[in-house]
Design a protein around this motif. Structure first.
Motif, PDB file in Angstrom:
ATOM      1  N   ALA A  89       0.701  -1.213   0.331  1.00 45.19           N
ATOM      2  CA  ALA A  89      -0.013  -0.031  -0.142  1.00 45.19           C
ATOM      3  C   ALA A  89       0.887   1.345   0.535  1.00 45.19           C
ATOM      4  CB  ALA A  89      -0.454  -0.168   1.197  1.00 45.19           C
ATOM      5  N   ALA A  90       1.896   1.211   0.691  1.00 46.72           N
ATOM      6  CA  ALA A  90       3.338   1.717   0.350  1.00 46.72           C
ATOM      7  C   ALA A  90       3.731   3.226  -1.467  1.00 46.72           C
ATOM      8  CB  ALA A  90       4.087   1.970   1.885  1.00 46.72           C
ATOM      9  N   ASP A  91       3.157   1.017  -1.247  1.00 42.39           N
ATOM     10  CA  ASP A  91       3.822   1.840  -2.487  1.00 42.39           C
ATOM     11  C   ASP A  91       3.501   2.834  -3.853  1.00 42.39           C
ATOM     12  OD1 ASP A  91       6.371   1.137  -1.914  1.00 42.39           O
ATOM     13  OD2 ASP A  91       6.138  -0.947  -3.021  1.00 42.39           O
ATOM     14  N   VAL A  92       1.587   2.944  -3.443  1.00 42.35           N
ATOM     15  CA  VAL A  92       0.665   3.127  -4.410  1.00 42.35           C
ATOM     16  C   VAL A  92       1.328   4.376  -4.845  1.00 42.35           C
ATOM     17  CG1 VAL A  92      -1.713   3.259  -4.682  1.00 42.35           C
ATOM     18  CG2 VAL A  92      -0.685   1.428  -3.459  1.00 42.35           C
ATOM     19  N   PRO A  93       0.992   5.702  -3.771  1.00 44.42           N
ATOM     20  CA  PRO A  93       1.728   6.637  -4.678  1.00 44.42           C
ATOM     21  C   PRO A  93       2.410   7.022  -5.537  1.00 44.42           C
ATOM     22  CG  PRO A  93       1.322   6.954  -1.902  1.00 44.42           C
ATOM     23  CD  PRO A  93       1.531   6.043  -2.181  1.00 44.42           C
ATOM     24  N   ALA A  94       3.782   6.018  -5.677  1.00 45.37           N
ATOM     25  CA  ALA A  94       4.519   5.971  -6.275  1.00 45.37           C
ATOM     26  C   ALA A  94       3.889   5.605  -7.643  1.00 45.37           C
ATOM     27  CB  ALA A  94       6.107   5.855  -6.025  1.00 45.37           C
ATOM     28  N   ARG A  95       3.422   4.481  -7.329  1.00 46.20           N
ATOM     29  CA  ARG A  95       2.742   3.607  -8.862  1.00 46.20           C
ATOM     30  C   ARG A  95       1.687   5.095  -9.380  1.00 46.20           C
ATOM     31  NH1 ARG A  95       3.758   0.448 -13.258  1.00 46.20           N
ATOM     32  NH2 ARG A  95       1.491  -0.564 -13.691  1.00 46.20           N
ATOM     33  N   LEU A  96       0.579   5.279  -8.725  1.00 47.61           N
ATOM     34  CA  LEU A  96       0.045   6.089  -9.338  1.00 47.61           C
ATOM     35  C   LEU A  96       1.006   7.626  -9.562  1.00 47.61           C
ATOM     36  CD1 LEU A  96      -2.416   6.406  -6.751  1.00 47.61           C
ATOM     37  CD2 LEU A  96      -2.949   5.060  -9.354  1.00 47.61           C
ATOM     38  N   GLU A  97       2.140   8.308  -9.195  1.00 48.18           N
ATOM     39  CA  GLU A  97       2.904   9.191  -9.763  1.00 48.18           C
ATOM     40  C   GLU A  97       3.594   9.244 -11.415  1.00 48.18           C
ATOM     41  OE1 GLU A  97       6.689  11.104  -8.600  1.00 48.18           O
ATOM     42  OE2 GLU A  97       5.001  11.114  -7.112  1.00 48.18           O
ATOM     43  N   ALA A  98       4.467   7.551 -11.507  1.00 44.53           N
ATOM     44  CA  ALA A  98       4.395   7.330 -11.818  1.00 44.53           C
ATOM     45  C   ALA A  98       3.483   7.359 -13.533  1.00 44.53           C
ATOM     46  CB  ALA A  98       4.798   5.819 -12.224  1.00 44.53           C
ATOM     47  N   LEU A  99       2.623   6.458 -13.672  1.00 46.17           N
ATOM     48  CA  LEU A  99       1.464   6.269 -14.478  1.00 46.17           C
ATOM     49  C   LEU A  99       1.303   8.015 -14.662  1.00 46.17           C
ATOM     50  CD1 LEU A  99      -0.640   3.504 -12.831  1.00 46.17           C
ATOM     51  CD2 LEU A  99       1.172   3.477 -15.038  1.00 46.17           C
ATOM     52  N   ALA A 100       0.934   8.590 -14.091  1.00 38.87           N
ATOM     53  CA  ALA A 100       0.300   9.720 -14.815  1.00 38.87           C
ATOM     54  C   ALA A 100       1.142  10.810 -14.974  1.00 38.87           C
ATOM     55  CB  ALA A 100       0.106  10.700 -12.865  1.00 38.87           C
ATOM     56  N   LEU A 101       2.301  10.931 -14.454  1.00 36.02           N
ATOM     57  CA  LEU A 101       3.874  11.762 -14.985  1.00 36.02           C
ATOM     58  C   LEU A 101       4.174  11.124 -17.251  1.00 36.02           C
ATOM     59  CD1 LEU A 101       6.451  11.541 -12.627  1.00 36.02           C
ATOM     60  CD2 LEU A 101       5.082  13.952 -13.342  1.00 36.02           C
ATOM     61  N   ALA A 102       3.570   9.723 -17.233  1.00 39.29           N
ATOM     62  CA  ALA A 102       3.836   9.469 -18.302  1.00 39.29           C
ATOM     63  C   ALA A 102       2.990   9.657 -19.046  1.00 39.29           C
ATOM     64  CB  ALA A 102       3.555   7.590 -18.651  1.00 39.29           C
ATOM     65  N   ALA A 103       1.358  10.317 -18.288  1.00 44.85           N
ATOM     66  CA  ALA A 103       0.388  10.940 -18.946  1.00 44.85           C
ATOM     67  C   ALA A 103       0.864  12.349 -19.302  1.00 44.85           C
ATOM     68  CB  ALA A 103      -0.413  10.096 -18.569  1.00 44.85           C
ATOM     69  N   GLY A 104       1.438  12.992 -18.644  1.00 49.89           N
ATOM     70  CA  GLY A 104       1.825  14.515 -18.976  1.00 49.89           C
ATOM     71  C   GLY A 104       1.176  14.997 -17.893  1.00 49.89           C
ATOM     72  N   LEU A 105       0.832  14.909 -16.501  1.00 53.00           N
ATOM     73  CA  LEU A 105       0.169  15.072 -15.401  1.00 53.00           C
ATOM     74  C   LEU A 105       1.520  15.639 -14.416  1.00 53.00           C
ATOM     75  CD1 LEU A 105      -2.451  16.374 -14.156  1.00 53.00           C
ATOM     76  CD2 LEU A 105      -2.639  14.352 -12.698  1.00 53.00           C
ATOM     77  N   GLY A 106       1.612  16.797 -13.959  1.00 52.91           N
ATOM     78  CA  GLY A 106       2.885  17.359 -13.395  1.00 52.91           C
ATOM     79  C   GLY A 106       2.852  16.565 -11.692  1.00 52.91           C
ATOM     80  N   ARG A 107       4.145  16.165 -11.491  1.00 56.41           N
ATOM     81  CA  ARG A 107       4.275  15.744 -10.054  1.00 56.41           C
ATOM     82  C   ARG A 107       3.346  16.665  -8.962  1.00 56.41           C
ATOM     83  NH1 ARG A 107       9.212  14.406  -5.988  1.00 56.41           N
ATOM     84  NH2 ARG A 107       8.604  12.491  -4.452  1.00 56.41           N
ATOM     85  N   ALA A 108       3.079  17.422  -8.830  1.00 52.70           N
ATOM     86  CA  ALA A 108       2.308  17.983  -7.575  1.00 52.70           C
ATOM     87  C   ALA A 108       0.675  18.159  -7.841  1.00 52.70           C
ATOM     88  CB  ALA A 108       2.616  19.531  -7.670  1.00 52.70           C
ATOM     89  N   ALA A 109       0.559  18.006  -9.457  1.00 54.89           N
ATOM     90  CA  ALA A 109      -1.008  17.962  -9.630  1.00 54.89           C
ATOM     91  C   ALA A 109      -1.244  16.091  -9.046  1.00 54.89           C
ATOM     92  CB  ALA A 109      -0.674  17.944 -11.147  1.00 54.89           C
ATOM     93  N   VAL A 110      -0.154  15.105  -9.784  1.00 57.80           N
ATOM     94  CA  VAL A 110      -0.587  13.933  -9.029  1.00 57.80           C
ATOM     95  C   VAL A 110      -0.535  13.936  -7.720  1.00 57.80           C
ATOM     96  CG1 VAL A 110       0.179  11.676  -9.400  1.00 57.80           C
ATOM     97  CG2 VAL A 110       1.064  13.627 -11.092  1.00 57.80           C
ATOM     98  N   HIS A 111      -0.279  14.987  -7.361  1.00 65.40           N
ATOM     99  CA  HIS A 111      -0.051  14.496  -5.324  1.00 65.40           C
ATOM    100  C   HIS A 111      -1.365  15.178  -4.858  1.00 65.40           C
ATOM    101  CE1 HIS A 111       3.380  11.247  -4.017  1.00 65.40           C
ATOM    102  NE2 HIS A 111       3.601  12.193  -5.627  1.00 65.40           N
ATOM    103  N   SER A 112      -1.862  15.758  -5.320  1.00 64.89           N
ATOM    104  CA  SER A 112      -2.510  16.970  -4.871  1.00 64.89           C
ATOM    105  C   SER A 112      -4.110  16.254  -5.473  1.00 64.89           C
ATOM    106  CB  SER A 112      -2.682  18.008  -5.864  1.00 64.89           C
ATOM    107  OG  SER A 112      -4.209  18.605  -5.543  1.00 64.89           O
ATOM    108  N   GLN A 113      -4.422  15.744  -6.613  1.00 62.32           N
ATOM    109  CA  GLN A 113      -5.457  14.990  -7.242  1.00 62.32           C
ATOM    110  C   GLN A 113      -5.541  13.860  -6.269  1.00 62.32           C
ATOM    111  OE1 GLN A 113      -7.548  15.422  -9.583  1.00 62.32           O
ATOM    112  NE2 GLN A 113      -6.743  15.853 -11.220  1.00 62.32           N
ATOM    113  N   VAL A 114      -4.486  13.127  -6.272  1.00 63.32           N
ATOM    114  CA  VAL A 114      -4.560  11.491  -4.829  1.00 63.32           C
ATOM    115  C   VAL A 114      -5.394  11.834  -4.335  1.00 63.32           C
ATOM    116  CG1 VAL A 114      -3.401  10.087  -4.522  1.00 63.32           C
ATOM    117  CG2 VAL A 114      -2.439  10.892  -6.266  1.00 63.32           C
TER     118      VAL A 114
END
Length: 396
Positions: A307-332
């Motif tokens: 479960a602890a690795d889920v934010p990093a996994r979502l970040e990697a997927l979203a970054l590849a789709a063009g969403l910035g890191r700060a925006a990814v974590h804000s959305q999550v």
């Protein structure tokens, strides 16, 4: 377990692979169906033994070449089988929920495995050959089929079959199977009833789809579930389910329908619960956006080691789709209420291991905090319990 398939086809003697091919070619050249009578004619023409036992054995072998999954068919029908794996002609493995077991089934040679792979691919409307030596498709009966031909794969052609369940496990069924303690089932029922947005995380083959199907089966009957999947595997026991399935490009590279496209279509279909079978690419952006714009109760599965690795996994997927890191974590932080993690224990059994909640730090990044840890017989509250209890409307 199973039947050993070898070149020894009858008690009366061996029939070589070459002779078997002669029979096959004789039937094909004359357009004859595979019947005992026609097999006997072909054997006589090939100068091979024509005893009753040999004729019936050759007939069975040829029928396996043209029907179902051939020698794998009995394995697919075994109770509890989730995966059948072929590593070349001499190795077949199955998983019945307690780890991989070697099956006493083998093919005559790699050519036989290759023929099976090509036939199953054709049954799913795809083609696998030397130009495109791999294929991933859902078969008409719902089985997920993947193959890589030799010499790209070694020790020979590799075939993987993932068997879908005709009916979903219930949470009570998971408790009975030892995958979940009774107290854990209560927590998960409250999670679904509260319309919290959640992810089911875990490694390959840990039971993410099984657990998600069980959770969706507890959704109240009047609600509409819209499922978006790469391959249709979710089978919730619910009266109102609409499924959308992605489609890979055809041999000419046309006709692809992506998960991201289907998530957008699903949002126009008045879903009470938007469900993404597995988040693995750019669709994560649309899913997070949907969960942040009023689509309560949405859920998905995601590959992660913990479960602890889920934010990093979502970040990697979203970054590849063009969403910035700060925006990814804000959305999550705004979209996800909990993560249900499943994994295999040291005994090889698949279990729900943890429920965690996202917590946003001073740096704006999201980390997961354990709310409950599940053992085979009990539930232990963790530091994230007050946050989860508040979200579920329970007393901390």
């Amino acid at each position: 377990m199973g039947v050993v398939i070898t070149g020894q086809l009858a008690p009366e003697g061996a029939l070589s692979a070459g002779a078997l091919d002669e029979v096959r070619e004789w039937l094909a050249a004359r357009g004859r169906e595979v019947t005992p009578t026609h097999v006997a004619e072909a054997l006589r023409a090939a100068g091979a033994p024509v005893g009753d036992a040999t004729v019936l054995a050759v007939h069975d072998r040829l029928r396996q070449d043209v029907l179902g999954a051939g020698p794998l068919e009995p394995l697919l029908r075994l109770p509890g089988v989730t995966d059948v794996l072929v590593n070349g002609a001499d190795e077949v493995w199955i998983d019945r929920g307690s780890g991989l077991e070697r099956a006493q089934v083998r093919f005559a040679d790699d050519a036989a495995v290759r023929r099976l792979a090509q036939r199953l691919a054709a049954a799913g409307g795809r083609r696998v050959d030397d130009a495109t030596p791999f294929c991933d498709v859902r078969l008409p009966d719902g089985t997920r089929f993947h193959a890589v031909l030799a010499p790209t794969a070694r020790p020979g052609t590799v075939v993987s079959l993932r068997v879908g369940r005709a009916r979903a496990f219930s949470l009570d069924g998971l408790v009975a199977a030892g995958a979940l303690p009774a107290a854990g089932a209560v927590v998960l029922k409250d999670l679904v009833a509260s319309r919290a947005a959640y992810l089911v995380s875990g490694g390959t083959g840990t039971g993410k789809t099984t657990v998600l199907s069980a959770l969706l089966s507890t959704v109240p009957d009047p609600e509409r579930l819209v499922l978006v999947e790469d391959a249709s595997e979710l089978r919730p026991d619910h009266p109102h389910v609409v499924g959308l399935e992605a489609r890979p490009p055809n041999a000419e590279g046309a006709g692809e329908i992506t998960l991201r496209t289907l998530v957008r279509q699903a949002l126009r279909m008045r879903p009470d619960r938007l469900v993404v079978g597995e988040v693995r690419g750019a669709e994560v952006v649309d899913m997070l956006a949907a969960l942040n714009t009023g689509h309560a109760g949405g859920c998905a599965t995601v590959h992660a080691n913990s479960a602890a690795d889920v934010p990093a996994r979502l970040e990697a997927l979203a970054l590849a789709a063009g969403l910035g890191r700060a925006a990814v974590h804000s959305q999550v932080a705004a979209a996800i209420d909990a993560v249900v993690h499943v994994g295999r224990g040291t005994d090889g059994l698949r279990r729900v291991q943890e429920v965690a909640v996202p917590v946003r730090g001073a740096d704006g990044l999201v980390a997961m905090r354990t709310a409950v840890e599940l053992t085979p017989s009990d539930v232990h509250r963790g530091p994230g319990w007050p946050l989860l209890a508040r979200r579920l409307g329970l007393s901390a």
